[in-house]
Scaffold this motif. Structure first.
Motif, short mmCIF file in Angstrom:
data_model
loop_
_atom_site.label_atom_id
_atom_site.label_comp_id
_atom_site.label_asym_id
_atom_site.label_seq_id
_atom_site.Cartn_x
_atom_site.Cartn_y
_atom_site.Cartn_z
N VAL A 106 -52.94 33.58 -22.94
CA VAL A 106 -51.38 33.80 -23.72
C VAL A 106 -51.86 32.92 -24.80
CG1 VAL A 106 -50.16 34.11 -21.50
CG2 VAL A 106 -50.55 31.72 -22.58
N GLN A 107 -50.66 33.21 -25.70
CA GLN A 107 -50.88 32.50 -27.05
C GLN A 107 -49.39 32.12 -27.60
OE1 GLN A 107 -52.58 35.35 -29.88
NE2 GLN A 107 -54.38 34.22 -29.81
N PHE A 108 -49.53 31.05 -28.37
CA PHE A 108 -48.38 30.40 -28.83
C PHE A 108 -48.27 30.27 -30.24
CE2 PHE A 108 -48.54 29.00 -24.24
CZ PHE A 108 -47.43 28.96 -23.84
N GLY A 109 -47.16 30.52 -31.14
CA GLY A 109 -47.25 30.19 -32.41
C GLY A 109 -46.43 29.18 -33.07
N LEU A 110 -46.79 28.75 -34.26
CA LEU A 110 -45.82 27.66 -34.68
C LEU A 110 -46.08 27.95 -36.49
CD1 LEU A 110 -43.69 25.32 -34.40
CD2 LEU A 110 -45.93 23.87 -34.74
N TYR A 111 -44.96 27.87 -37.03
CA TYR A 111 -45.00 28.05 -38.39
C TYR A 111 -43.65 27.39 -39.20
CZ TYR A 111 -43.04 31.98 -36.37
OH TYR A 111 -42.33 32.97 -35.61
N PRO A 112 -43.69 27.07 -40.37
CA PRO A 112 -42.48 26.14 -40.98
C PRO A 112 -40.96 26.82 -40.56
CG PRO A 112 -44.23 26.37 -42.49
CD PRO A 112 -44.58 27.52 -41.51
N GLU A 113 -40.93 28.14 -40.53
CA GLU A 113 -39.53 28.57 -40.29
C GLU A 113 -38.95 28.09 -38.88
OE1 GLU A 113 -41.77 30.96 -43.40
OE2 GLU A 113 -42.19 30.39 -41.38
N ILE A 114 -39.75 27.77 -37.81
CA ILE A 114 -39.40 27.51 -36.52
C ILE A 114 -39.73 26.19 -36.16
CG2 ILE A 114 -39.52 29.89 -35.65
CD1 ILE A 114 -42.02 29.00 -34.21
N ALA A 115 -40.55 25.48 -36.80
CA ALA A 115 -40.91 24.16 -36.60
C ALA A 115 -39.66 23.04 -36.77
CB ALA A 115 -41.98 23.77 -37.56
N ASN A 116 -40.16 21.83 -36.51
CA ASN A 116 -38.95 20.98 -36.26
C ASN A 116 -38.65 20.63 -37.82
OD1 ASN A 116 -37.84 18.16 -36.95
ND2 ASN A 116 -38.31 17.71 -34.74
N SER A 117 -37.39 21.13 -38.29
CA SER A 117 -36.81 21.18 -39.63
C SER A 117 -36.67 19.68 -40.10
CB SER A 117 -35.49 21.91 -39.56
OG SER A 117 -34.51 21.27 -38.91
N GLU A 118 -36.41 18.79 -39.46
CA GLU A 118 -36.57 17.54 -40.03
C GLU A 118 -37.58 16.96 -40.74
OE1 GLU A 118 -34.81 14.61 -37.46
OE2 GLU A 118 -32.69 15.81 -36.97
N LEU A 119 -38.80 17.58 -39.95
CA LEU A 119 -40.18 17.23 -40.37
C LEU A 119 -40.81 17.99 -41.45
CD1 LEU A 119 -41.62 15.93 -36.69
CD2 LEU A 119 -40.52 14.59 -38.56
N THR A 120 -40.21 19.33 -41.24
CA THR A 120 -41.03 20.17 -42.39
C THR A 120 -40.11 19.72 -43.65
OG1 THR A 120 -39.24 21.81 -41.49
CG2 THR A 120 -41.49 22.02 -40.80
N LYS A 121 -38.92 19.33 -43.42
CA LYS A 121 -38.31 18.88 -44.92
C LYS A 121 -39.15 17.73 -45.50
CE LYS A 121 -33.71 19.77 -43.88
NZ LYS A 121 -32.53 19.27 -43.15
N ILE A 122 -39.82 16.91 -44.85
CA ILE A 122 -40.74 15.78 -45.29
C ILE A 122 -42.04 16.32 -45.66
CG2 ILE A 122 -42.12 13.60 -44.57
CD1 ILE A 122 -39.78 13.15 -42.53
N TRP A 123 -42.67 16.98 -44.87
CA TRP A 123 -44.03 17.74 -44.89
C TRP A 123 -43.87 19.23 -45.31
CZ3 TRP A 123 -47.78 20.79 -42.21
CH2 TRP A 123 -48.97 20.66 -42.61
N ASN A 124 -43.51 19.50 -46.57
CA ASN A 124 -43.38 20.95 -46.78
C ASN A 124 -44.39 21.93 -47.33
OD1 ASN A 124 -41.47 23.06 -47.42
ND2 ASN A 124 -41.09 22.41 -49.57
N TYR A 125 -45.18 21.95 -46.23
CA TYR A 125 -46.36 22.73 -46.54
C TYR A 125 -46.32 24.20 -45.81
CZ TYR A 125 -49.06 19.32 -48.90
OH TYR A 125 -49.55 18.31 -49.80
N ASP A 126 -46.96 25.19 -46.31
CA ASP A 126 -47.20 26.60 -45.74
C ASP A 126 -48.40 26.42 -44.69
OD1 ASP A 126 -45.32 28.11 -46.68
OD2 ASP A 126 -46.49 28.29 -48.57
N PHE A 127 -47.99 26.81 -43.43
CA PHE A 127 -49.14 26.70 -42.24
C PHE A 127 -48.71 27.68 -41.41
CE2 PHE A 127 -45.74 23.76 -40.83
CZ PHE A 127 -45.70 24.10 -39.48
N GLU A 128 -49.89 28.36 -40.43
CA GLU A 128 -49.79 29.03 -39.38
C GLU A 128 -50.73 28.40 -38.16
OE1 GLU A 128 -50.49 33.04 -40.48
OE2 GLU A 128 -48.73 33.29 -41.77
N LEU A 129 -50.05 28.31 -37.01
CA LEU A 129 -50.89 27.73 -36.02
C LEU A 129 -50.86 28.79 -34.64
CD1 LEU A 129 -49.58 24.02 -35.76
CD2 LEU A 129 -51.45 25.02 -37.02
N ILE A 130 -51.82 29.07 -34.10
CA ILE A 130 -51.96 29.81 -33.13
C ILE A 130 -52.71 29.39 -32.07
CG2 ILE A 130 -52.50 32.11 -32.00
CD1 ILE A 130 -52.17 33.37 -34.55
N LEU A 131 -52.18 28.77 -30.85
CA LEU A 131 -52.73 28.11 -29.70
C LEU A 131 -52.95 29.17 -28.63
CD1 LEU A 131 -53.56 25.37 -28.20
CD2 LEU A 131 -51.15 25.78 -26.98
#
Length: 300
Positions: A106-131
């Motif tokens: 199975v796979q899981f995904g994480l990207y800025p739109e759904i990541a912890n918003s308090e932390l993406t405000k601090i670290w404001n980078y584009d990224f895509e993670l697939i586990l």
């Protein structure tokens, strides 16, 4: 059913052995249980939070984009403001579904739109993670893809680590083998040296980063000469070995029981001694494989 999904978890059950399972919490995409023929292979604190209120103490937390606490505020000002071990373990991942039936994956995904918003405000980078989590009849593979999207306007620099807590019967009878000859940074002594000991034993707090470990080396956790766990790495040059021992365990509110350090050792494949850097449109991939094997001692 080989896959059971709830609001908070995904459980994989091996089709050939109903007693071999893996349970993943969507918060952090954290594997917090892996059973082989009914026997638990990972250590999980009895006080671990599984409600999304904080990262899980135990299992396989995911460390991204920074390992530990970044102290280089000059070169990495945003990373230095993130909490220890970054944002991946503090965010709820999207369950992307099953990708293969055999092996069950199975796979899981994480990207800025759904990541912890308090932390993406601090670290404001584009990224895509697939586990990807792959459950074999006698192994568990966790694989990661990190992409710096083509739309990104700058390079993406990050650490990655599988913070794997392995279950042992008694850590004082346990050794970690096949790291001799590696360049080592002892985080307690704050010193670097070459590891000369043929095996690593545990009789006090231990926290070391083994850097640029030969990729062909299989790290093994051994109990009185019997191999308990074998850890294979791909594109993960470093390995952290950690046990908090008595005093540090007392200071962690979510570490229970307090003598739980006797039942665990962390062997953590990662890329942490320096940063992976991706240009826009580039992708980085790596995995760890946990499995059972014969004793395979590799000297210097």
């Amino acid at each position: 059913m080989p896959i059971t999904e709830t609001d908070t978890t995904v459980v994989l059950t091996h089709p050939e052995n109903q007693k071999s399972t893996v349970t993943i919490l969507k918060y952090g995409a954290t594997v917090y249980s892996w059973k082989l023929d009914g026997k638990e292979q990972l250590w999980l604190s009895s006080a671990a939070k599984l409600d999304g209120s904080k990262p899980v103490r135990g299992g396989i937390p995911l460390v991204f984009p920074v390992f530990g606490k970044c102290t280089d505020s000059v070169n990495h000002p945003e990373l230095s403001q993130l909490p220890q071990h970054g944002l991946a373990r503090n965010s709820t991942w999207e369950f992307l579904g099953q990708t293969t039936e055999s092996p069950l994956t199975v796979q899981f995904g994480l990207y800025p739109e759904i990541a912890n918003s308090e932390l993406t405000k601090i670290w404001n980078y584009d990224f895509e993670l697939i586990l990807s989590v792959e459950l074999g009849v006698d192994y568990l593979k966790t694989a990661i893809e990190v992409t710096n999207p083509l739309k990104a306007t700058r390079e993406l620099s990050f650490n990655w680590l599988f913070h794997t807590y392995l279950h042992v019967e008694d850590v004082e009878d346990t050794m970690v083998a096949n790291l001799a000859g590696s360049n080592t940074y002892d985080q307690l002594l704050q010193e670097s040296y070459t590891e000369v000991q043929p095996v690593i034993g545990f009789h006090e707090e231990l926290d070391r980063i083994y850097r640029n470990v030969n990729p062909e080396r299989v790290i093994q956790v051994v109990d009185k000469g019997h191999p308990l766990h074998s850890v294979k790495r791909s594109n993960l040059p470093d390995a952290v070995v950690w046990n908090p021992w008595i005093e540090k365990s007392k200071g962690m509110g979510d570490f229970e029981p307090k003598d739980g350090y006797l039942k665990m050792v962390c062997v953590e494949p990662g890329h942490v001694h320096d940063f992976v850097t991706l240009k826009p449109g580039a992708k980085w991939e790596a995995f760890q494989l946990l499995y059972k094997d014969e004793l395979n001692y590799q000297a210097l």
